[in-house]
Structures are given as C-alpha cells and as structure tokens.
Design a protein around this motif. Structure first.
Motif, short mmCIF file in Angstrom:
data_model
loop_
_atom_site.label_atom_id
_atom_site.label_comp_id
_atom_site.label_asym_id
_atom_site.label_seq_id
_atom_site.Cartn_x
_atom_site.Cartn_y
_atom_site.Cartn_z
N PRO A 195 6.05 -3.28 13.40
CA PRO A 195 5.87 -4.09 14.61
C PRO A 195 4.79 -5.15 14.41
N GLU A 196 4.97 -6.30 15.07
CA GLU A 196 4.05 -7.42 14.89
C GLU A 196 2.63 -7.10 15.35
N ASN A 197 2.52 -6.23 16.37
CA ASN A 197 1.18 -5.92 16.91
C ASN A 197 0.47 -4.81 16.13
N LEU A 198 1.08 -4.35 15.04
CA LEU A 198 0.40 -3.38 14.17
C LEU A 198 -0.44 -4.18 13.17
N THR A 199 -1.72 -4.11 13.31
CA THR A 199 -2.59 -4.96 12.49
C THR A 199 -3.54 -4.18 11.58
N THR A 200 -3.77 -2.90 11.88
CA THR A 200 -4.74 -2.13 11.10
C THR A 200 -4.22 -0.72 10.85
N LEU B 293 2.63 -4.92 3.95
CA LEU B 293 1.81 -3.71 3.80
C LEU B 293 0.47 -4.04 3.13
N LYS B 294 0.49 -4.95 2.18
CA LYS B 294 -0.77 -5.37 1.55
C LYS B 294 -1.69 -6.03 2.57
N GLN B 295 -1.08 -6.81 3.49
CA GLN B 295 -1.86 -7.42 4.55
C GLN B 295 -2.49 -6.37 5.47
N LEU B 296 -1.79 -5.24 5.61
CA LEU B 296 -2.31 -4.15 6.43
C LEU B 296 -3.31 -3.28 5.67
N GLY B 297 -3.62 -3.68 4.44
CA GLY B 297 -4.64 -2.98 3.68
C GLY B 297 -4.15 -1.91 2.73
N TYR B 298 -2.83 -1.84 2.51
CA TYR B 298 -2.31 -0.81 1.60
C TYR B 298 -2.88 -1.02 0.19
N PRO B 299 -3.57 -0.01 -0.35
CA PRO B 299 -4.25 -0.20 -1.63
C PRO B 299 -3.45 0.23 -2.85
N GLY B 300 -2.26 0.84 -2.62
CA GLY B 300 -1.55 1.47 -3.73
C GLY B 300 -0.47 0.63 -4.35
N LYS B 301 0.33 1.26 -5.21
CA LYS B 301 1.43 0.63 -5.91
C LYS B 301 2.76 0.95 -5.23
#
Length: 332
Positions: free
Chosen positions: A294-299, A322-330
């Motif tokens: 969803p667009e309003n999911l930011t963190t 997902l990278k924008q949401l801070g996902y650190p993995g592969k």
C-alpha cells in the motif's frame, strides 16, 4: 414387536406396562440370509437402547412415531445402511449415531432435531449434508465428521461459535459453509482436508488455532480483520497455497506464517498497519511474484541481516520499493 419386509430376524425385548423397549443388537445375518432390505418397527415400540442396529445388515430403517427415545450409537457400524426415516418425536442424534455407516451417503436432518452428539457421523460414507438452524446444541464438535473420506459438502447451522477437530482427515471435502456466528477455529479443524482449495471465513471469526489448516489443499485464503491472534497462525504445510490476503490489523509478520520453501505461493499483500517483518518470513518462496504494497506504508522495522525475501521471484520494481522501505537483505 417388529415388522420385517423380507426375512425374519430374532431379537429380544422387555415388556413393561404400556412400554416396549428394545435393548439388544441385531445379528449380522439371519436365516442364512446375508442382507435384509428393509426393517420397520410397529407402533408398540417406545424406546430403542444403545447400538441396537450395530453390525446389522439392514439397508433401510423406518422408525414409527411411537418411539420417544434412542440410545447412543443406534446405527453404529451398520455398514450397509442407506436410508433412515426418524419419527418427529425424536429431537436428538446421540453420540456415534451413524458412526462407521459406510453406505450412508446422504442423510437429511429433519427440522425437529435440535441436538447432535459427538462423533455422530464419524467414519461414515456421507458425501454431503446440511445441518439445519434448528440444531442449536452439540454434545461435542470434536470429530463430528472425523475421517469421512467421501464427504464433499457441508453446511453448518447458525449459533455455532467454536469448531474443533470437526473435519479432520475429510480428504474429499471441497466446500464448507461456515455460519456468521463462528468465533473460533481450534485444534486442527481442517487437518488433512487436501481437496479443500478455498474457504470463506466469516467476519465474526476472532481466533484461528495455529494448525487449523495443516495439510489442507488451500490455494487461496483471505483472513478477516476480525481475527486478532494472527501472530501464531501458520500456513506452512499448505503446499498448494497460491495467494494470501492479510487483514489490515496485522502489525508483524513472523517466519511461522509460511515456513520455508512453499513453491506455489504467488501473491501476498503487506497490510498498511504493518510495522515489522521477521527474518525468513518469505524465505525461498520461489514463485512469489506479486507483493501488494500500500502507498501509505512508509516504514517497516527489519532488524539486522534480515533476508525475509531471499529466494523470491519478485519483479525489480517491487524489489526497489522494498529497498525504499529499508529492506537490508538480498533477493537471490
């Protein structure tokens, strides 16, 4: 005391004042005949004891209006039974009433039945059944249809709040209509229901036991927002699952939900309420190609070294989100 169409059969009865009661079970054969077609009792019978027809070879039983009481397990293991007509004087089907009646494929529960006992239809040959709303009390839902291998369709009545072990090992079950009154699915209700590909869960449902759908054939499932115990739910053994819709009240997705290596799951949504995803939550879901964000999911809180989406087939645009949401993995 009995009228038989076809061959006679011996039985014992006890005569009281104005009452005839039948207590003993029928023999499995009589007069050298292996199969009786029809048994009907006449109007001087007032009560049947427990397991009267156990191991009886009868196919059809008609019970008169004079009968006021049945014992439990009345037709238990009557493996040739195909048709029963009950009197309107009877309001209960007691425990194991039709248990192990292999040839009983259909039974219309009359509207005068208000109570059903535990394991009433377990191990029977039922293919379809509707329980009317007149049935308001149950001795125990545990194992009501346990191991009914031919059962394909069930409609449950209103007033039911909890199911427990009810359809375990009903391997042919394809459709269950659940009532709007249902609140809890406990202890492996649909374990082993490998033909059950979809199910509509009512909005009254608040609790789903972790192993409710273990080994089922579910291909899609939508969890209603009324469910509040989402953290412990597991669909890990639903190997045919292709799509999941999670409710908007979910704040955390753990690695118990899907386990590892579901090769068929293609679509899942991330709820707007989501706050964190545990490491390994979607690990090695090699067919996962659509993640609804969803667009309003930011963190989202990921924690360190989180490979929640490792081994998935997500498109590059989704990976970037997902990278924008801070996902650190592969991803692979």
């Amino acid at each position: 005391a009995f009228i038989f169409y076809g061959n006679s059969i011996s039985y014992k009865s006890f005569f009281g004042i104005g009452v005839v009661e039948v207590f003993t079970t029928f023999a499995t054969s009589c007069c050298g005949i292996e199969m009786m077609q029809t048994v009907a009792s006449n109007n001087d019978i007032a009560r049947f004891g427990s397991e009267v027809f156990r191991n009886s070879p009868v196919k059809t039983v008609v019970i008169p209006e004079s009968v006021k009481r049945f014992g439990s397990g009345l037709f238990r293991e009557a493996r040739h039974l195909q048709y029963v007509k009950l009197p309107t004087t009877i309001t209960s089907l007691l425990g194991q009433f039709f248990a192990s009646c292999d040839s009983l494929e259909y039974f219309i529960i009359p509207d005068h039945i208000t109570h059903i006992g535990g394991s009433a239809f377990s191990f029977s040959g039922l293919r379809a059944i509707e329980i009317p709303d007149t049935v308001t009390t149950f001795e125990d839902w545990d194992s009501l249809f346990f191991h009914c291998k031919n059962l394909e369709y069930v409609k449950l009545p209103n007033e039911i709040k909890t199911l427990c072990y009810t359809f375990r090992d009903c391997t042919a079950l394809k459709q269950v209509i659940l009532p709007e009154s249902l609140e809890t699915l406990e202890n492996n209700v649909f374990v082993g229901c490998r033909s059950l590909e979809q199910i509509n869960l009512p909005n009254t449902l608040t609790f789903i036991e972790p192993g409710t759908f273990s080994g089922s054939g579910l291909r899609s499932i939508s969890i209603p927002e009324s469910v509040t115990n989402f953290q412990d739910l597991t669909l890990a053994s639903c190997g045919q699952l292709e799509a999941i819709t999670l409710p908007d009240n979910v704040t955390h997705i753990n690695n118990k939900l899907l386990g590892r290596g579901n090769k068929n799951l293609k679509r899942i949504n991330l709820p707007a309420s989501l706050q964190s995803i545990q490491n390994g939550a979607f690990y090695d879901l090699s067919s996962l190609e659509e993640l609804i964000i969803p667009e309003n999911l930011t963190t989202i809180y990921w924690g360190e070294e989180n490979d929640a989406f490792y081994g998935t087939a997500l498109p590059l645009a989704t990976q970037a989100k997902l990278k924008q949401l801070g996902y650190p993995g592969k991803f692979n």
